[in-house]
Design a protein around this motif. Structure first.
Motif, PDB file in Angstrom:
ATOM      1  N   ARG A 102      -2.249   6.156  -1.818  1.00 14.03           N
ATOM      2  CA  ARG A 102      -3.313   5.342  -1.224  1.00 14.03           C
ATOM      3  C   ARG A 102      -3.778   4.256  -2.169  1.00 14.03           C
ATOM      4  O   ARG A 102      -4.962   3.920  -2.226  1.00 14.03           O
ATOM      5  CB  ARG A 102      -4.522   6.204  -0.844  1.00 14.03           C
ATOM      6  N   ARG A 103      -2.896   3.750  -2.954  1.00 19.05           N
ATOM      7  CA  ARG A 103      -3.187   2.675  -3.889  1.00 19.05           C
ATOM      8  C   ARG A 103      -2.114   1.607  -3.751  1.00 19.05           C
ATOM      9  O   ARG A 103      -1.088   1.836  -3.127  1.00 19.05           O
ATOM     10  CB  ARG A 103      -3.183   3.210  -5.335  1.00 19.05           C
ATOM     11  N   SER A 104      -2.332   0.483  -4.385  1.00 20.85           N
ATOM     12  CA  SER A 104      -1.323  -0.564  -4.306  1.00 20.85           C
ATOM     13  C   SER A 104      -0.258  -0.382  -5.369  1.00 20.85           C
ATOM     14  O   SER A 104      -0.514   0.162  -6.443  1.00 20.85           O
ATOM     15  CB  SER A 104      -1.977  -1.939  -4.502  1.00 20.85           C
ATOM     16  N   LEU A 112       0.829  -1.207   0.000  1.00 24.60           N
ATOM     17  CA  LEU A 112       0.000   0.000   0.000  1.00 24.60           C
ATOM     18  C   LEU A 112       0.864   1.259   0.000  1.00 24.60           C
ATOM     19  O   LEU A 112       1.790   1.380   0.779  1.00 24.60           O
ATOM     20  CB  LEU A 112      -0.931   0.003   1.204  1.00 24.60           C
TER      21      LEU A 112
END
Lengths: 226, 226
Positions: free
Chosen positions: A179-181, A174
């Motif tokens: 705020r994304r993978s 993360l």
DNA sequence: CAATTGTTTCGATCGTGATCGAACAATCAA
DNA sequence: TTGATTGTTCGATCACGATCGAAACAATTG
């Protein structure tokens, strides 16, 4: 009286400024000696040794001796992920450093996370692979498809022949800024070194920033278009 | 000298035993008053007040006044996820509490994580929904399909008509015991209350344990078979 | 061998922060 | 109003742990 694992223990460990600085320095993924970490944290070698002992004891860092040096690393990607998550909360809480230099936007753009690519570039690569079904999510597991494997191999990204249980080929991590993978695991590491070896990207001094060259930039966007 | 957010700040905040106990107590998801938290942490009300002030200031907890009480809650699911992740590391490091009672296996089986279902039951529900394509992963995003929505609605799980940006309908949360994802977000909350309202499951005293009744157990496995 | 560099142990100091007693403020029930 | 419950502020204390100086230990180099 209480159930569950002792959160306060590791939190207090990370909570000391000197240790936190050391851990953040190790987030670059490069192995550092005890004295280098001492300088990084702004303490004398003795205290550095003291802190590293505690960190190692708790399993947050690992060390390998080489000659008269001791090289320290983060224990694994889980620890890195924890630190990354904590960065997210700290940032949201407005607990940014007093010294919030001009490096910040560069950090958001592309940086190294333990040993793989993070930031906007990291998530774009991840999304691109996912969109073309080169990468598939299966619960918490992440798998590289046959097409994905040949795609990367033909580019020149070196991959091991078979997956190992201990160190997964693909793993999602993360991102605190986006705020994304983004892609972690062996494939993530290989992908990063792929760009570094070609000179398309290079690391900046002792920070986590990764700077793409002009040609490296266009190559990246050609490979990982959306 | 350093870049990035101040990790040591929040870590030190969580690192104090009293505060850590409070936060863990809030992991049950129920709102607690200042004095209840004081007792939970084993400190006097004055110190409790002091700690809660710091936690609120850092944005880790929120409070709403109600009469002469102040009810405290975890700020949001991100904070809960951080604590959960930290539990994972702490447990792996062997930093389990001295008092590792018989509750442990029950905790692994089913427990509440902030406001949704975690543990083996949590991941099974998650996997089951995923296997039937009622739930799809898209990068870090998680979406409920049309089929999934009607499936849950017909069961009797209440869902809002449209997704809101602020509070996502579905969200994945990493489980410290199973090391897998389970369902969080509004749907996760609704699913948990669905079982509680029917008397199929109930919460145990002030802990995080959720106990399924005999009939509730069979209902669960009928709904979320694999 | 001595000389140099890296790391650790010991002992002592010192500052920060948690803690509580006591008094104060606010709310509710009579 | 009075009394009871809940929460906070202030001040003082006190212990824990981070820090460093000095010195010992380890490993490499000349």
């Amino acid at each position: 009286m209480k159930e569950g694992p002792n959160i306060a223990g590791i939190a207090a460990l990370i909570g000391d400024p000197a240790r936190a600085n050391m851990l953040q320095a190790l987030m670059t993924g490069v192995a550092l000696t005890a004295s280098e970490l001492a300088q990084e944290a702004g303490v004398t070698p003795q205290t550095s040794s003291f802190h590293l002992g505690r960190l190692a004891e708790a399993g947050l860092v690992t060390l390998r001796r080489q000659g008269r040096h001791k090289y320290y690393n983060l224990a694994d990607a889980d620890v890195a992920a924890l630190l990354e998550a904590m960065s997210g909360i700290a940032m949201r809480a407005g607990m940014t450093r007093v010294r919030t230099g001009p490096k910040e936007p560069a950090l958001r753009k592309a940086r190294v996370c333990y040993n793989h690519l993070a930031g906007e570039y990291g998530v774009q690569a991840y999304d691109s692979l996912l969109a073309r079904a080169f990468l598939v999510e299966d619960g918490e597991q992440l798998h590289l498809t046959g097409d994905g494997r040949s795609f990367l191999s033909e580019l020149g990204v070196v991959l091991p022949d078979k997956e190992s249980k201990r160190r997964p080929l693909c793993k999602s991590c993360l991102d605190w800024s986006a705020r994304r993978s983004h892609l972690a695991g062996i494939a993530g590491t290989s992908l990063l070194s792929f760009f570094l070896e070609r000179g398309w990207a290079k690391r900046v001094d002792g920070s986590r920033i990764i700077e793409f060259s002009k040609s490296g930039d266009s190559h990246f966007h050609a490979i990982f278009s959306l």
